[in-house]
Design a protein around this motif. Structure first.
Motif, short mmCIF file in Angstrom:
data_model
loop_
_atom_site.label_atom_id
_atom_site.label_comp_id
_atom_site.label_asym_id
_atom_site.label_seq_id
_atom_site.Cartn_x
_atom_site.Cartn_y
_atom_site.Cartn_z
N GLN A 1 9.09 11.18 2.71
CA GLN A 1 9.68 11.80 3.30
C GLN A 1 9.47 11.66 4.76
OE1 GLN A 1 8.88 16.11 2.27
NE2 GLN A 1 10.47 16.87 3.59
N GLN A 2 8.07 11.56 5.09
CA GLN A 2 7.77 11.61 6.54
C GLN A 2 8.15 10.16 7.24
OE1 GLN A 2 3.89 12.28 7.02
NE2 GLN A 2 2.87 10.60 6.35
N GLN A 3 8.44 9.30 6.28
CA GLN A 3 9.00 7.85 6.58
C GLN A 3 7.79 7.02 7.39
OE1 GLN A 3 12.30 6.04 6.30
NE2 GLN A 3 11.90 7.51 4.45
N PHE A 4 6.38 7.61 6.71
CA PHE A 4 5.56 6.82 7.19
C PHE A 4 4.14 6.90 6.33
CE2 PHE A 4 1.22 6.60 9.32
CZ PHE A 4 1.21 5.40 9.99
N GLY A 5 3.53 5.77 5.91
CA GLY A 5 2.36 5.79 5.16
C GLY A 5 1.76 4.62 5.14
N ARG A 6 0.38 4.56 5.07
CA ARG A 6 -0.53 3.32 5.10
C ARG A 6 -1.25 3.81 3.61
NH1 ARG A 6 2.68 2.11 8.18
NH2 ARG A 6 2.40 1.41 10.47
N ILE A 7 -1.05 2.44 2.71
CA ILE A 7 -1.95 2.60 1.58
C ILE A 7 -2.95 1.10 1.57
CG2 ILE A 7 -2.07 2.25 -0.89
CD1 ILE A 7 1.01 4.04 -0.94
N ILE A 8 -4.13 1.41 1.42
CA ILE A 8 -5.02 0.41 1.66
C ILE A 8 -5.88 0.17 0.27
CG2 ILE A 8 -6.98 -0.42 2.97
CD1 ILE A 8 -5.69 1.14 5.48
N ASN A 9 -5.68 -0.68 -0.27
CA ASN A 9 -6.61 -0.80 -1.70
C ASN A 9 -7.65 -1.66 -1.35
OD1 ASN A 9 -4.75 1.07 -2.94
ND2 ASN A 9 -3.62 -0.67 -3.24
N ILE A 10 -9.10 -1.12 -1.56
CA ILE A 10 -10.25 -1.89 -1.48
C ILE A 10 -10.28 -2.81 -2.70
CG2 ILE A 10 -12.63 -2.34 -1.01
CD1 ILE A 10 -10.80 -1.12 1.30
N ALA A 11 -9.75 -4.12 -2.73
CA ALA A 11 -10.12 -4.72 -3.91
C ALA A 11 -11.17 -5.60 -3.93
CB ALA A 11 -8.73 -5.89 -3.87
N SER A 12 -11.04 -6.90 -3.77
CA SER A 12 -12.20 -7.91 -4.05
C SER A 12 -11.74 -9.41 -4.05
CB SER A 12 -12.94 -7.64 -5.32
OG SER A 12 -14.25 -8.41 -5.17
N ALA A 13 -12.83 -10.28 -3.53
CA ALA A 13 -12.61 -11.64 -3.68
C ALA A 13 -12.41 -11.84 -5.04
CB ALA A 13 -13.80 -12.45 -3.17
N LEU B 1 6.56 -3.45 -1.79
CA LEU B 1 8.05 -3.82 -1.82
C LEU B 1 8.84 -2.45 -1.72
CD1 LEU B 1 8.09 -6.78 -4.30
CD2 LEU B 1 8.18 -6.87 -1.69
N GLU B 2 8.30 -1.78 -2.84
CA GLU B 2 8.91 -0.30 -2.75
C GLU B 2 8.83 0.41 -1.42
OE1 GLU B 2 7.84 1.97 -6.45
OE2 GLU B 2 8.18 0.00 -7.49
N GLY B 3 7.75 0.36 -0.75
CA GLY B 3 7.56 1.30 0.45
C GLY B 3 8.21 0.79 1.76
N ALA B 4 8.70 -0.43 1.59
CA ALA B 4 9.05 -1.30 2.83
C ALA B 4 10.28 -0.53 3.31
CB ALA B 4 9.45 -2.69 2.53
N PRO B 5 11.46 0.26 2.72
CA PRO B 5 12.54 0.88 3.29
C PRO B 5 12.13 2.24 3.93
CG PRO B 5 13.12 0.11 1.07
CD PRO B 5 11.47 -0.16 1.11
N HIS B 6 10.73 2.71 3.49
CA HIS B 6 10.22 3.93 3.94
C HIS B 6 9.39 4.07 4.96
CE1 HIS B 6 13.12 4.93 0.46
NE2 HIS B 6 12.38 4.27 -0.22
N GLY B 7 8.78 3.09 5.56
CA GLY B 7 7.92 3.11 6.60
C GLY B 7 6.42 3.08 5.90
N ILE B 8 6.46 2.82 4.72
CA ILE B 8 5.17 2.64 3.92
C ILE B 8 4.72 1.29 3.75
CG2 ILE B 8 4.04 3.56 1.76
CD1 ILE B 8 6.09 5.66 1.48
N THR B 9 3.25 1.04 4.37
CA THR B 9 2.90 -0.31 3.92
C THR B 9 1.78 -0.31 2.84
OG1 THR B 9 1.05 -0.27 5.61
CG2 THR B 9 3.33 -1.00 6.20
N ALA B 10 1.52 -1.28 2.15
CA ALA B 10 0.28 -1.52 1.37
C ALA B 10 -0.15 -2.80 1.25
CB ALA B 10 0.81 -1.17 -0.22
N ASN B 11 -1.49 -2.62 1.55
CA ASN B 11 -2.30 -3.96 1.69
C ASN B 11 -3.50 -3.67 0.96
OD1 ASN B 11 -0.79 -5.60 3.78
ND2 ASN B 11 -0.69 -3.89 4.57
N ALA B 12 -4.18 -4.96 0.40
CA ALA B 12 -5.46 -4.94 -0.21
C ALA B 12 -6.28 -5.90 0.59
CB ALA B 12 -5.34 -5.51 -1.77
N ILE B 13 -7.57 -5.14 0.61
CA ILE B 13 -8.74 -6.00 1.48
C ILE B 13 -9.65 -6.60 0.18
CG2 ILE B 13 -10.82 -5.65 2.84
CD1 ILE B 13 -9.46 -3.34 4.19
N CYS B 14 -10.06 -7.66 0.39
CA CYS B 14 -10.66 -8.55 -0.77
C CYS B 14 -12.13 -9.00 -0.12
CB CYS B 14 -9.75 -9.79 -1.19
SG CYS B 14 -8.25 -9.25 -1.67
N PRO B 15 -13.06 -7.88 -0.19
CA PRO B 15 -14.40 -8.39 0.40
C PRO B 15 -15.15 -9.48 -0.54
CG PRO B 15 -14.04 -6.29 0.45
CD PRO B 15 -12.97 -6.66 -0.47
#
Length: 257
Positions: A128-140, A168-182
């Motif tokens: 609804q707000q056309q913005f979001g950041r989803i960050i998933n702490i994954a792993s090597a 992919l689903e968030g791209a049209p709505h200003g939502i990004t999703a990334n995973a960090i792999c420490p």
């Protein structure tokens, strides 16, 4: 900077607490989560040190209703949640033939399924707000495997796949999703792994660190939690608006081999 709000699971200890402190320094409102008995006091101390608003919620990652309630209460308090960091995780080390089934279920539930429930619950408001950041702490271990970690490796591989789909689903709505792999960060979870590996291999703990834990890293040192927090801050920023669907290693060169 406009006032923004971040929810970080598992944020009263380890990597999550370091991430929380980094966002507090930047003035974010914080939703803390954790199962430590003194979690509320830990959260209050961080908020007091940095002069930010916060709430603490002891939602159990294995209880979907707890997770939905945590999102609802946070939205009632702050209006919107701009950043979701799925950090909570557990580990168990055991050969597959003796791997406890209840441990498998708990690891998949906390490390993977909880991220799904939280993302689903937060999605309508971010959309609804056309913005979001989803960050998933994954792993090597979301990109490569090691022996005796079947559930953890499966969960983290799944989390990266989930991250790509959400991107992919968030791209049209200003939502990004990334995973960090420490790679290996010296947290209570890893310290327990060291002890478990020492028992499994029947060698001293220091030998586990040198010959088992860090053997695959080109840089023979633990990954600083502060480096992970700094990457989270970048991924949450406007500068990362077109960075999505990535699995970003911060692993001392482990995956360069």
């Amino acid at each position: 900077m406009p006032e923004k709000t971040v929810l970080i699971t598992g944020s009263t200890s380890g990597i999550g607490l370091t991430i929380a402190r980094a966002f507090a320094r930047e003035g974010y409102n914080l939703i803390f989560n954790g199962l430590e008995p003194d979690g509320e006091q830990i959260a209050a101390a961080v908020a007091r040190d940095h002069g930010i608003d916060h709430v603490f919620d002891a939602a159990n990652m294995l209880n979907p209703q707890d997770l939905r309630t945590m999102i609802r209460r946070a939205e009632e308090r702050f209006g919107t949640i701009d950043v979701l960091i799925n950090n909570a995780g557990i580990q168990h080390v055991s050969p597959v033939e003796t791997f406890p089934e209840e441990k498998w279920d708990a690891i998949i539930g906390i490390n993977l399924t909880a991220a799904f429930h939280l993302t689903k619950a937060i999605w309508p408001a971010m959309k609804q707000q056309q913005f979001g950041r989803i960050i998933n702490i994954a792993s090597a271990h979301g990109l490569v495997a090691s022996e005796y970690k079947s559930a953890y490796v499966a969960a983290k591989h799944g989390l990266i796949g989930f991250t790509k789909t959400v991107a992919l689903e968030g791209a049209p709505h200003g939502i990004t999703a990334n995973a960090i792999c420490p790679g290996y960060v010296k947290t209570p979870l890893v310290e327990k792994q060291i002890a478990d590996q020492a028992r499994t291999h029947q060698i001293p703990e220091q030998e586990v660190v040198e010959k088992v834990i860090l053997t695959k890293q080109a840089i023979k040192d633990f990954i600083p939690a502060e480096s992970i927090a700094a990457l989270c801050l970048f991924l949450a920023s406007d500068g990362a608006a077109t960075l999505t669907g990535a699995a970003l290693p911060i692993d001392g060169g482990w995956l360069a081999q």
